[in-house]
Motif scaffolding. Structure first.
Motif, short mmCIF file in Angstrom:
data_model
loop_
_atom_site.label_atom_id
_atom_site.label_comp_id
_atom_site.label_asym_id
_atom_site.label_seq_id
_atom_site.Cartn_x
_atom_site.Cartn_y
_atom_site.Cartn_z
N THR A 7 30.27 -18.35 -18.60
CA THR A 7 31.19 -19.48 -18.44
C THR A 7 32.30 -19.42 -19.47
OG1 THR A 7 29.36 -20.83 -17.64
CG2 THR A 7 31.33 -22.00 -18.35
N ILE A 8 31.93 -19.08 -20.72
CA ILE A 8 32.95 -18.98 -21.77
C ILE A 8 33.98 -17.92 -21.40
CG2 ILE A 8 33.38 -18.36 -24.17
CD1 ILE A 8 30.62 -19.45 -24.82
N SER A 9 33.47 -16.81 -20.87
CA SER A 9 34.36 -15.74 -20.49
C SER A 9 35.37 -16.21 -19.44
CB SER A 9 33.54 -14.57 -19.96
OG SER A 9 34.37 -13.57 -19.50
N LEU A 10 34.86 -16.88 -18.44
CA LEU A 10 35.75 -17.39 -17.41
C LEU A 10 36.69 -18.46 -17.94
CD1 LEU A 10 33.29 -17.48 -14.42
CD2 LEU A 10 35.51 -16.34 -14.43
N LEU A 11 36.14 -19.28 -18.83
CA LEU A 11 36.99 -20.30 -19.43
C LEU A 11 38.10 -19.66 -20.25
CD1 LEU A 11 34.50 -23.03 -20.68
CD2 LEU A 11 36.37 -23.37 -19.08
N GLY A 12 37.72 -18.58 -20.93
CA GLY A 12 38.70 -17.87 -21.73
C GLY A 12 39.87 -17.42 -20.89
N VAL B 30 38.38 -34.36 -19.89
CA VAL B 30 37.75 -33.82 -18.69
C VAL B 30 36.72 -34.81 -18.16
CG1 VAL B 30 36.49 -31.86 -17.69
CG2 VAL B 30 37.97 -31.52 -19.70
N THR B 31 36.73 -35.01 -16.85
CA THR B 31 35.69 -35.80 -16.20
C THR B 31 35.01 -34.92 -15.17
OG1 THR B 31 37.11 -37.76 -16.40
CG2 THR B 31 35.17 -37.97 -15.00
N PHE B 32 33.68 -34.85 -15.24
CA PHE B 32 32.90 -34.09 -14.27
C PHE B 32 32.27 -35.08 -13.29
CE2 PHE B 32 32.89 -31.38 -18.05
CZ PHE B 32 33.25 -30.14 -17.51
N SER B 41 29.65 -36.41 -16.48
CA SER B 41 29.93 -36.15 -17.89
C SER B 41 31.41 -36.38 -18.17
CB SER B 41 29.58 -34.69 -18.21
OG SER B 41 30.05 -34.32 -19.49
N ARG B 42 31.68 -36.68 -19.45
CA ARG B 42 33.07 -36.69 -19.94
C ARG B 42 33.14 -35.71 -21.10
NH1 ARG B 42 31.49 -41.70 -18.41
NH2 ARG B 42 32.87 -42.83 -16.98
N TYR B 43 34.26 -35.03 -21.21
CA TYR B 43 34.43 -34.08 -22.32
C TYR B 43 35.84 -34.25 -22.89
CZ TYR B 43 34.32 -29.92 -25.19
OH TYR B 43 34.36 -29.08 -26.28
N GLY B 44 35.95 -34.13 -24.21
CA GLY B 44 37.24 -34.27 -24.88
C GLY B 44 37.16 -35.39 -25.89
N SER B 45 37.35 -35.04 -27.16
CA SER B 45 37.22 -36.02 -28.23
C SER B 45 38.26 -35.74 -29.30
CB SER B 45 35.83 -35.95 -28.87
OG SER B 45 34.85 -36.23 -27.91
N ARG B 46 38.70 -36.81 -29.93
CA ARG B 46 39.73 -36.65 -30.96
C ARG B 46 39.70 -37.84 -31.90
NH1 ARG B 46 46.20 -36.47 -29.64
NH2 ARG B 46 46.88 -36.59 -31.79
N GLN B 47 39.98 -37.59 -33.16
CA GLN B 47 40.12 -38.71 -34.08
C GLN B 47 41.13 -38.39 -35.18
OE1 GLN B 47 36.47 -39.54 -36.12
NE2 GLN B 47 36.58 -37.70 -37.36
N ASP B 48 41.94 -37.39 -34.94
CA ASP B 48 42.88 -36.97 -35.97
C ASP B 48 44.29 -36.88 -35.41
OD1 ASP B 48 40.81 -36.37 -37.99
OD2 ASP B 48 40.23 -34.87 -36.51
N GLU B 64 28.96 -25.20 -22.74
CA GLU B 64 27.61 -25.77 -22.74
C GLU B 64 27.56 -27.04 -21.89
OE1 GLU B 64 25.98 -24.44 -27.15
OE2 GLU B 64 25.36 -26.36 -26.30
N THR B 65 28.60 -27.85 -22.03
CA THR B 65 28.66 -29.07 -21.23
C THR B 65 28.69 -28.72 -19.74
OG1 THR B 65 29.78 -30.30 -22.98
CG2 THR B 65 30.04 -31.14 -20.74
N MET B 66 29.48 -27.72 -19.39
CA MET B 66 29.60 -27.31 -17.98
C MET B 66 28.25 -26.83 -17.43
SD MET B 66 33.32 -25.46 -18.20
CE MET B 66 33.46 -24.97 -16.49
N GLU B 67 27.53 -26.06 -18.25
CA GLU B 67 26.21 -25.59 -17.81
C GLU B 67 25.28 -26.76 -17.55
OE1 GLU B 67 25.29 -22.64 -17.06
OE2 GLU B 67 26.96 -21.45 -17.80
N THR B 68 25.34 -27.76 -18.42
CA THR B 68 24.47 -28.93 -18.24
C THR B 68 24.90 -29.74 -17.02
OG1 THR B 68 24.09 -29.00 -20.62
CG2 THR B 68 23.56 -31.00 -19.39
#
Lengths: 75, 351
Positions: A7-12, B30-32, B41-48, B64-68
């Motif tokens: 997945t990382i590879s594809l994301l890359g 990102v919203t899955f 799932s939601r992905y993307g965080s920021r505080q700076d 990792e989030t995508m796999e889950t």
């Protein structure tokens, strides 16, 4: 782990498309130019649907795949 | 990625607010989802600030989030209970254009003209959501003022290269009191499956002012349960200075000025006690409604030593919260400041 690496590879490969076009990266380009460039790049991509959620939901329904919706502010 | 239908959306115009609920101050979110609109799932965080905007995300963490998410998708709908809390909350406006300030925008971008100007930016949506209660004279809650708390608000630092692995637990924090340990992999919080830092933010964002949130972590191969307890006013630790939408709060509360902490040496040079208010003006707007502080006589470099009733050490966020919770539009506040070693006072209108 193998799947994660894959997945990382594809994301890359798509990294530029996911996170590209920040003002800092684009330097002297105008905001309008950055938006137009982004559209050109994404519309040519085999992996991405550009700004068309209706189409995306239809494709997800037909294919049984989940959606990954990336909201990205270009300018 | 071929296992997902990937969509890039670069505008908030006509965004379905009943579906897409994330931190609207972010420029990457990102919203899955399932095709039936169930959020995984939601992905993307920021505080700076912008130069540090990527500190809390990574391609590895996203992978990792995508796999889950794929696992959740395979198990769906038998896992509905774990997903229930992740679902969007009811809204009063269906699209951004329903807010008066955003009514001028169309539901599409003007690719043939000034395309950037035709875009509803997500932070504008956040500003509009906050402006509605303020202009109506309603109480502004901590949840509105301090949205989307990062895990470090409660003492948890997550490793951005992972989905939700604890990198550090802050001493004397709610997380430490709850029993979290470095290396824990967060599985469940408030009965929701945690798939990202943004998921934790979602849970904290919707947590009550005082809360007891059950959690489960994986620790050395074992599932370890616990309870995270949040005391009253816990949200007030959340700094909002980095947020683009705070620019509008500065217009309202600070007359367009930007306040930054004074350096210890400068504090000493000005004979200001450690616990005394001391905020330096780093910027004062010059135009329109952002020039109220300037027009009152405030200039960059001035050091605030009193703001309304506040004279003890405060952050810019604290000052903004004071105004939005204790004052109303049209009130005038006294500001005392130091310039060239001399104390001066002005009165400024709250907008």
């Amino acid at each position: 782990m193998k799947r994660v690496s894959s997945t990382i590879s594809l994301l890359g490969a798509s990294l530029a498309l996911i996170t590209s076009s920040s003002a800092a990266e684009e330097g002297k380009k105008t905001r309008d130019e950055m938006v137009m460039d982004d559209r050109s790049a994404l519309e040519e991509s085999a992996h991405w649907i550009y700004n068309d959620l209706k189409k995306a939901f239809a494709e997800a329904k037909a294919s049984g795949r989940p959606l990954m919706v990336v909201h990205r502010c270009i300018p | 990625m071929e296992q997902f239908v990937c969509v890039r959306v670069i505008m908030a115009n006509a965004m379905d607010l009943s579906l897409f609920q994330f931190d609207y101050d972010m420029s990457f979110a990102v919203t899955f989802l399932h095709a039936d609109r169930t959020v995984y799932s939601r992905y993307g965080s920021r505080q700076d600030k912008p130069e540090e905007a990527d500190n809390h995300i990574s391609m590895k963490g996203l992978a990792e989030t995508m796999e889950t998410v794929l696992s959740l998708h395979q198990a769906y709908p038998d896992n509905r209970a774990q997903l229930e809390g992740k679902q969007p909350r009811p809204v009063t406006k269906q699209v951004p254009e329903d807010y008066p300030e955003l009514g001028k925008y169309k539901d599409h971008l003007d690719y043939g003209g000034a395309v950037a100007k035709s875009c509803v930016h997500c932070h504008q949506l956040h500003e509009a959501q906050r402006l509605a209660p303020w202009t109506a004279g309603e109480k502004i809650t901590d949840a509105v003022l301090h949205p989307w708390p990062m895990p470090n608000t409660i003492g948890l630092t997550l490793d951005p290269k992972t989905m939700a692995t604890v990198a550090k637990v802050t001493s004397r924090s709610p997380a430490e009191a709850a029993g979290f340990e470095s290396g824990d992999v967060l599985q469940l919080l408030d009965n929701q499956r945690v798939t990202s830092v943004a998921d934790i933010q979602w849970i904290l964002h919707h947590a009550p002012g005082e809360a007891a949130l059950p959690y489960e972590v994986m620790r050395n191969g074992n599932t370890v349960p616990g309870v995270l307890r949040l005391a009253k006013n816990w949200r007030q630790q959340v700094d909002i200075a980095w947020r683009t939408s705070t620019w509008d709060l500065r217009r309202i509360a600070l007359g367009g000025a930007v306040l930054v902490p004074i350096e210890p040496a400068a504090r000493q040079a000005l004979n200001l006690k450690k616990d005394a208010l001391a905020l330096r003006v780093s910027h004062a707007g010059r135009y329109g409604s952002h020039a109220v502080a300037w027009n009152a006589g405030i200039r960059p470099g001035d050091v605030y030593v009193a703001f309304d009733s506040l004279t003890t050490d405060q952050s810019e966020t604290d000052i903004i919260r004071h105004v939005l919770t204790q004052r109303k539009i049209g009130d005038r506040v006294m500001i005392a400041f130091l310039r060239d070693g001399q104390r001066r006072e002005v009165r400024m209108k709250i907008q």
